[in-house]
Design a protein around this motif. Structure first.
Motif, PDB file in Angstrom:
ATOM      1  N   PHE A 311       0.583  -0.950  -0.168  1.00 13.63           N
ATOM      2  CA  PHE A 311       0.036  -0.059   0.354  1.00 13.63           C
ATOM      3  C   PHE A 311       0.889   1.314  -0.424  1.00 13.63           C
ATOM      4  O   PHE A 311      -0.051   1.905  -0.855  1.00 13.63           O
ATOM      5  CB  PHE A 311      -1.080  -0.044   1.307  1.00 13.63           C
ATOM      6  N   VAL A 312       1.915   1.032   0.606  1.00 10.74           N
ATOM      7  CA  VAL A 312       2.706   2.553   1.331  1.00 10.74           C
ATOM      8  C   VAL A 312       3.250   2.692  -0.246  1.00 10.74           C
ATOM      9  O   VAL A 312       3.295   3.659  -1.123  1.00 10.74           O
ATOM     10  CB  VAL A 312       3.616   2.508   2.231  1.00 10.74           C
ATOM     11  N   ALA A 313       4.500   1.768  -0.778  1.00 13.01           N
ATOM     12  CA  ALA A 313       4.152   1.859  -2.427  1.00 13.01           C
ATOM     13  C   ALA A 313       3.957   2.146  -3.053  1.00 13.01           C
ATOM     14  O   ALA A 313       4.276   3.282  -4.006  1.00 13.01           O
ATOM     15  CB  ALA A 313       5.394   0.021  -2.293  1.00 13.01           C
ATOM     16  N   ALA A 314       2.934   2.061  -2.772  1.00 16.09           N
ATOM     17  CA  ALA A 314       1.883   2.079  -4.253  1.00 16.09           C
ATOM     18  C   ALA A 314       1.480   3.839  -3.877  1.00 16.09           C
ATOM     19  O   ALA A 314       1.506   4.400  -5.296  1.00 16.09           O
ATOM     20  CB  ALA A 314      -0.124   1.631  -4.190  1.00 16.09           C
ATOM     21  N   ALA A 315       1.183   3.807  -3.122  1.00 14.24           N
ATOM     22  CA  ALA A 315       0.731   5.352  -2.503  1.00 14.24           C
ATOM     23  C   ALA A 315       2.264   6.110  -3.189  1.00 14.24           C
ATOM     24  O   ALA A 315       2.019   7.391  -3.970  1.00 14.24           O
ATOM     25  CB  ALA A 315       0.588   5.185  -1.248  1.00 14.24           C
ATOM     26  N   VAL A 316       3.346   5.634  -2.815  1.00 14.85           N
ATOM     27  CA  VAL A 316       4.729   6.863  -3.543  1.00 14.85           C
ATOM     28  C   VAL A 316       4.691   6.658  -4.579  1.00 14.85           C
ATOM     29  O   VAL A 316       5.146   7.742  -5.348  1.00 14.85           O
ATOM     30  CB  VAL A 316       5.582   6.044  -2.909  1.00 14.85           C
ATOM     31  N   PHE A 317       4.307   5.147  -5.158  1.00 11.35           N
ATOM     32  CA  PHE A 317       4.344   5.622  -7.409  1.00 11.35           C
ATOM     33  C   PHE A 317       3.133   6.372  -7.723  1.00 11.35           C
ATOM     34  O   PHE A 317       3.648   7.750  -8.629  1.00 11.35           O
ATOM     35  CB  PHE A 317       4.165   3.778  -7.132  1.00 11.35           C
ATOM     36  N   TRP A 318       2.081   6.738  -7.242  1.00 14.85           N
ATOM     37  CA  TRP A 318       1.110   7.156  -7.750  1.00 14.85           C
ATOM     38  C   TRP A 318       0.852   8.388  -7.418  1.00 14.85           C
ATOM     39  O   TRP A 318       0.592   9.019  -8.083  1.00 14.85           O
ATOM     40  CB  TRP A 318      -0.253   6.772  -7.220  1.00 14.85           C
ATOM     41  N   MET A 319       2.149   9.174  -5.975  1.00 14.08           N
ATOM     42  CA  MET A 319       2.100  10.442  -6.055  1.00 14.08           C
ATOM     43  C   MET A 319       2.588  10.805  -7.363  1.00 14.08           C
ATOM     44  O   MET A 319       2.339  12.381  -7.980  1.00 14.08           O
ATOM     45  CB  MET A 319       2.617  10.802  -4.965  1.00 14.08           C
ATOM     46  N   ILE A 320       3.639  10.633  -7.872  1.00 15.60           N
ATOM     47  CA  ILE A 320       4.119  10.608  -8.995  1.00 15.60           C
ATOM     48  C   ILE A 320       3.562  10.585 -10.393  1.00 15.60           C
ATOM     49  O   ILE A 320       3.467  11.610 -10.904  1.00 15.60           O
ATOM     50  CB  ILE A 320       5.793  10.135  -9.162  1.00 15.60           C
ATOM     51  N   LEU A 391      11.201   2.669 -10.961  1.00 14.93           N
ATOM     52  CA  LEU A 391      11.430   3.877 -12.753  1.00 14.93           C
ATOM     53  C   LEU A 391      10.434   4.483 -12.624  1.00 14.93           C
ATOM     54  O   LEU A 391      11.174   5.360 -13.203  1.00 14.93           O
ATOM     55  CB  LEU A 391      11.245   2.505 -13.357  1.00 14.93           C
ATOM     56  N   VAL A 392       9.302   4.603 -11.722  1.00 10.74           N
ATOM     57  CA  VAL A 392       9.006   6.214 -12.206  1.00 10.74           C
ATOM     58  C   VAL A 392       9.733   7.209 -10.895  1.00 10.74           C
ATOM     59  O   VAL A 392       9.835   7.895 -11.624  1.00 10.74           O
ATOM     60  CB  VAL A 392       7.476   6.170 -10.918  1.00 10.74           C
ATOM     61  N   GLY A 393      10.740   7.078 -10.349  1.00 10.19           N
ATOM     62  CA  GLY A 393      11.641   7.684  -9.705  1.00 10.19           C
ATOM     63  C   GLY A 393      12.697   8.587 -11.133  1.00 10.19           C
ATOM     64  O   GLY A 393      12.733   9.331 -10.665  1.00 10.19           O
ATOM     65  N   ALA A 394      12.892   7.245 -10.742  1.00 11.72           N
ATOM     66  CA  ALA A 394      13.754   7.610 -11.931  1.00 11.72           C
ATOM     67  C   ALA A 394      13.588   8.254 -13.492  1.00 11.72           C
ATOM     68  O   ALA A 394      13.820   9.631 -14.243  1.00 11.72           O
ATOM     69  CB  ALA A 394      14.332   6.130 -13.447  1.00 11.72           C
ATOM     70  N   SER A 395      11.835   8.342 -13.857  1.00 14.08           N
ATOM     71  CA  SER A 395      11.681   8.914 -15.098  1.00 14.08           C
ATOM     72  C   SER A 395      11.169  10.719 -14.347  1.00 14.08           C
ATOM     73  O   SER A 395      11.404  11.380 -15.215  1.00 14.08           O
ATOM     74  CB  SER A 395      10.024   8.536 -15.459  1.00 14.08           C
ATOM     75  N   PHE A 396      10.855  11.283 -13.718  1.00  7.75           N
ATOM     76  CA  PHE A 396      11.174  12.150 -12.437  1.00  7.75           C
ATOM     77  C   PHE A 396      12.618  13.392 -12.770  1.00  7.75           C
ATOM     78  O   PHE A 396      12.742  14.407 -13.120  1.00  7.75           O
ATOM     79  CB  PHE A 396      10.198  12.329 -10.946  1.00  7.75           C
ATOM     80  N   LEU A 397      13.537  11.929 -11.918  1.00 10.26           N
ATOM     81  CA  LEU A 397      14.662  12.200 -13.228  1.00 10.26           C
ATOM     82  C   LEU A 397      15.568  13.223 -14.237  1.00 10.26           C
ATOM     83  O   LEU A 397      16.255  14.060 -14.124  1.00 10.26           O
ATOM     84  CB  LEU A 397      15.800  11.470 -12.095  1.00 10.26           C
ATOM     85  N   ILE A 487      14.251  11.337  -6.136  1.00  6.29           N
ATOM     86  CA  ILE A 487      15.118  10.312  -5.397  1.00  6.29           C
ATOM     87  C   ILE A 487      14.315   9.457  -4.700  1.00  6.29           C
ATOM     88  O   ILE A 487      14.270   8.300  -4.079  1.00  6.29           O
ATOM     89  CB  ILE A 487      15.681  11.697  -4.555  1.00  6.29           C
ATOM     90  N   LEU A 488      12.831  10.261  -3.592  1.00 10.14           N
ATOM     91  CA  LEU A 488      12.173   9.425  -2.586  1.00 10.14           C
ATOM     92  C   LEU A 488      11.394   8.470  -3.270  1.00 10.14           C
ATOM     93  O   LEU A 488      11.728   7.052  -2.882  1.00 10.14           O
ATOM     94  CB  LEU A 488      10.460  10.696  -2.006  1.00 10.14           C
ATOM     95  N   ALA A 489      11.302   8.176  -4.358  1.00  8.31           N
ATOM     96  CA  ALA A 489      10.971   7.287  -5.632  1.00  8.31           C
ATOM     97  C   ALA A 489      11.601   5.431  -4.886  1.00  8.31           C
ATOM     98  O   ALA A 489      12.023   4.674  -4.901  1.00  8.31           O
ATOM     99  CB  ALA A 489       9.893   7.172  -6.341  1.00  8.31           C
ATOM    100  N   CYS A 490      12.866   6.578  -5.547  1.00  9.20           N
ATOM    101  CA  CYS A 490      13.819   5.400  -6.147  1.00  9.20           C
ATOM    102  C   CYS A 490      15.004   5.175  -4.629  1.00  9.20           C
ATOM    103  O   CYS A 490      14.896   3.673  -4.194  1.00  9.20           O
ATOM    104  CB  CYS A 490      15.404   6.577  -6.583  1.00  9.20           C
ATOM    105  N   ILE A 491      14.393   5.305  -3.322  1.00 10.58           N
ATOM    106  CA  ILE A 491      14.806   5.072  -2.097  1.00 10.58           C
ATOM    107  C   ILE A 491      13.645   3.964  -2.039  1.00 10.58           C
ATOM    108  O   ILE A 491      13.960   3.051  -0.970  1.00 10.58           O
ATOM    109  CB  ILE A 491      15.146   6.216  -1.255  1.00 10.58           C
ATOM    110  N   ALA A 492      12.204   5.097  -1.906  1.00  9.04           N
ATOM    111  CA  ALA A 492      11.463   3.707  -1.701  1.00  9.04           C
ATOM    112  C   ALA A 492      11.585   2.494  -2.086  1.00  9.04           C
ATOM    113  O   ALA A 492      11.269   1.035  -1.772  1.00  9.04           O
ATOM    114  CB  ALA A 492      10.076   4.398  -1.879  1.00  9.04           C
ATOM    115  N   GLY A 493      11.607   2.325  -3.302  1.00 10.87           N
ATOM    116  CA  GLY A 493      12.038   1.065  -4.585  1.00 10.87           C
ATOM    117  C   GLY A 493      13.073   0.076  -3.247  1.00 10.87           C
ATOM    118  O   GLY A 493      12.984  -0.948  -3.945  1.00 10.87           O
ATOM    119  N   TYR A 494      14.190   1.083  -2.877  1.00  9.69           N
ATOM    120  CA  TYR A 494      15.486   0.241  -2.363  1.00  9.69           C
ATOM    121  C   TYR A 494      14.728  -0.061  -1.484  1.00  9.69           C
ATOM    122  O   TYR A 494      15.180  -1.660  -1.414  1.00  9.69           O
ATOM    123  CB  TYR A 494      16.192   1.176  -2.437  1.00  9.69           C
ATOM    124  N   ALA A 495      14.138   0.370  -0.414  1.00 11.02           N
ATOM    125  CA  ALA A 495      13.539  -0.369   1.053  1.00 11.02           C
ATOM    126  C   ALA A 495      12.703  -1.276   0.760  1.00 11.02           C
ATOM    127  O   ALA A 495      12.856  -2.175   1.665  1.00 11.02           O
ATOM    128  CB  ALA A 495      13.170   1.020   0.918  1.00 11.02           C
TER     129      ALA A 495
END
Length: 511
Positions: A311-320, A391-397, A487-495
């Motif tokens: 759920f938390v992962a999806a929330a960060v994903f959809w935010m972007i 990937l969604v984090g990389a797209s914003f970078l 960067i936030l999304a990439c960190i969340a993905g790593y976690a």
């Protein structure tokens, strides 16, 4: 559409549907009915969505020079906030939509009622005037929320339980219906609305939903009998109590806003801020309530704890990701060229890029999952979620680059946005369809349709975060903010990837 297809699923993809009935791509015939209904509903939804931020800024300083007037002349920040809240409410209302399916009407009847409400909402949007606009927007949000959880639940009803090997593949096919409608909508509704008349575009969205409703009514005989059943109907006492509480809340809201309006202090933020806060608080409350339900078994409680990670992962994903229809849409309208290879196009067409990539890449990625499954190397759901976040984090970078180029007034190549949408699409295919499927697998028996609503609450949380940032004055078009989100999304993905074994233990091996 990342699906957890296995060898058995691949073998059954060419099998006949149960009962000798002619199938739909190796799936029950009812999937065709739901596929077409969702396709037309998404046609209406994404057509209006493509016009929404552009209509909100039309005629104001945030609009591109020479663009059609007749809009609401809002700032880009206000338009982003309204767009994000609207998207959040659509997915927030999926929760009560699931409740109506579970407790009041049953999934099938709820879909019929919701489609009618959506059609009425689009017709209201076709009437000029700010009052009609917000009223129509509310109706579309209510109808879409009622429909979403129930139509997804009916897809699950077509299969023999969570272990049916065709189940993930069925959701993948269903997901294609979403994207066929989403691809066509901006090309038709976007072109008419942006180039000729905003309100005629909204009316075309109503026609799309009407076609979807007719198709659903004609094909209901192919659906599972479970779709007409109310799993846990309200008792008379529960019905009366629910109605009484609803009327009290409605009266309280009417009195409060009546006083605010009478004192002359009302502004749009009096509506936007409370809705945004509610959209952040409710998802947390719902997850806590379900997880602590004493009627759940030990296995169900453990799975709900594991589900929180998804759920938390999806929330960060959809935010972007959902900023593709607001931040990136406005960027495409004002800072990107409207020609490619000498061919001109309205900026609303950018909203067709993502579904086009999905239709192009989904079969490829689905084949990759099957190929890996045959070698017992298919990534788990947790790993797919981590990939989607990265990937969604990389797209914003990547988005930082065209933003920097356009900072001096230069209009950038459309290929920048095409590339960014492609990266986001691969991330979506790794996360979204498998998220729908894992939600149905992990749902406690008591919360069948409602758990689909819980999944959609992740979108609510992500979009409300975006809205809150806009209302707080954060410039979502600034490179610093875009970089931070990436960067936030990439960190969340790593976690998520780091703790994948712990999540697998909590979910009891559900892939």
């Amino acid at each position: 559409m990342a699906s957890s297809l296995t060898k058995d699923a691949a073998r059954q993809s060419s099998a006949a549907a149960p009962g000798g009935e002619k199938g739909f791509f190796g799936h029950p015939r009812g999937l065709a009915t739901l596929f077409m209904t969702e396709m037309w509903e998404r046609f209406s939804f994404y057509g209006m969505r493509a016009l929404l931020p552009l209509y909100l800024i039309a005629g104001g300083p945030a609009a591109d020079k020479g663009s059609q007037g007749g809009g609401l002349a809002m700032t880009a920040a206000t338009a982003t906030a309204i767009y994000s809240i609207y998207m959040a409410m659509v997915y927030l209302l999926a929760m009560p939509g699931g409740w109506f399916g579970d407790r009041v009407w049953g999934p099938r009847k709820t879909v019929v009622i919701s489609a009618t409400i959506i059609m009425a909402g689009h017709l209201t949007l076709a009437v000029p005037g700010e009052g009609a606009f917000f009223g129509g927007l509310a109706l579309v949000a209510i109808g879409s929320g009622l429909l979403k959880a129930n139509i997804s639940t009916m897809v699950g009803h077509l299969y023999d339980g969570p272990d049916d090997p065709r189940r993930d593949g069925g959701f993948t096919v269903f997901y294609m219906g979403i994207n066929v409608g989403a691809f066509a909508a901006p090309l038709v509704i976007g072109t008419v609305g942006q180039n000729y008349s905003w309100h005629l575009g909204f009316a075309l969205a109503a026609v799309g939903m009407g076609l979807g409703l007719v198709q659903f009514l004609l094909g209901t005989r192919h659906l599972s009998e479970r779709s007409s059943v109310v799993p846990k109907p309200l008792s008379r006492a529960e019905r009366d109590a629910t109605l009484r509480k609803s009327m009290l809340w409605l009266l309280a809201a009417a009195v409060f806003y009546g006083v605010v309006a009478a004192t002359g202090v009302y502004t749009l933020n009096w509506a936007l801020v409370p809705i945004t806060v509610i959209g952040l608080v409710i998802p947390v409350g719902v997850l806590v309530r379900i997880s602590r339900d004493r009627e759940l078994s030990g296995t169900e409680r453990s799975r709900m704890k594991g589900y929180v990670w998804f759920f938390v992962a999806a929330a960060v994903f959809w935010m972007i990701y959902d900023q593709g229809g607001s931040t990136m849409s406005i960027f495409g309208d004002t800072k990107s060229r409207d020609t490619l290879f000498g061919f001109g196009f309205p900026s609303s067409w950018y909203q067709s890029v993502n579904p086009l990539w999905i239709m192009a890449l989904a079969p490829v990625l689905a084949w990759v999952w099957v190929w890996l499954a045959r070698r017992n190397r298919e990534p788990s759901t947790t790993v797919k979620f981590a990939l989607g976040l990265f990937l969604v984090g990389a797209s914003f970078l990547v988005f930082i680059v065209p933003m920097a180029i356009a900072s001096d007034g230069t209009k950038v190549s459309p290929m920048w946005l095409v590339t960014i949408y492609m990266i986001q699409t691969v991330g979506e295919l790794a996360l979204s369809p498998v998220g729908l499927s894992v939600t149905t697998k992990m749902a406690p028996a008591k919360y069948g349709s409602q758990m689909m609503g819980v999944w959609f609450l992740a979108v609510t949380a992500g979009d409300c975060t975006t809205s809150l940032l806009s209302l707080a004055g954060v410039d979502l078009n600034g490179t610093d903010v875009v970089a931070f989100e990436g960067i936030l999304a990439c960190i969340a993905g790593y976690a998520i990837w780091t703790y994948r074994r712990r999540v697998a233990a909590l979910t009891g091996g559900v892939r």
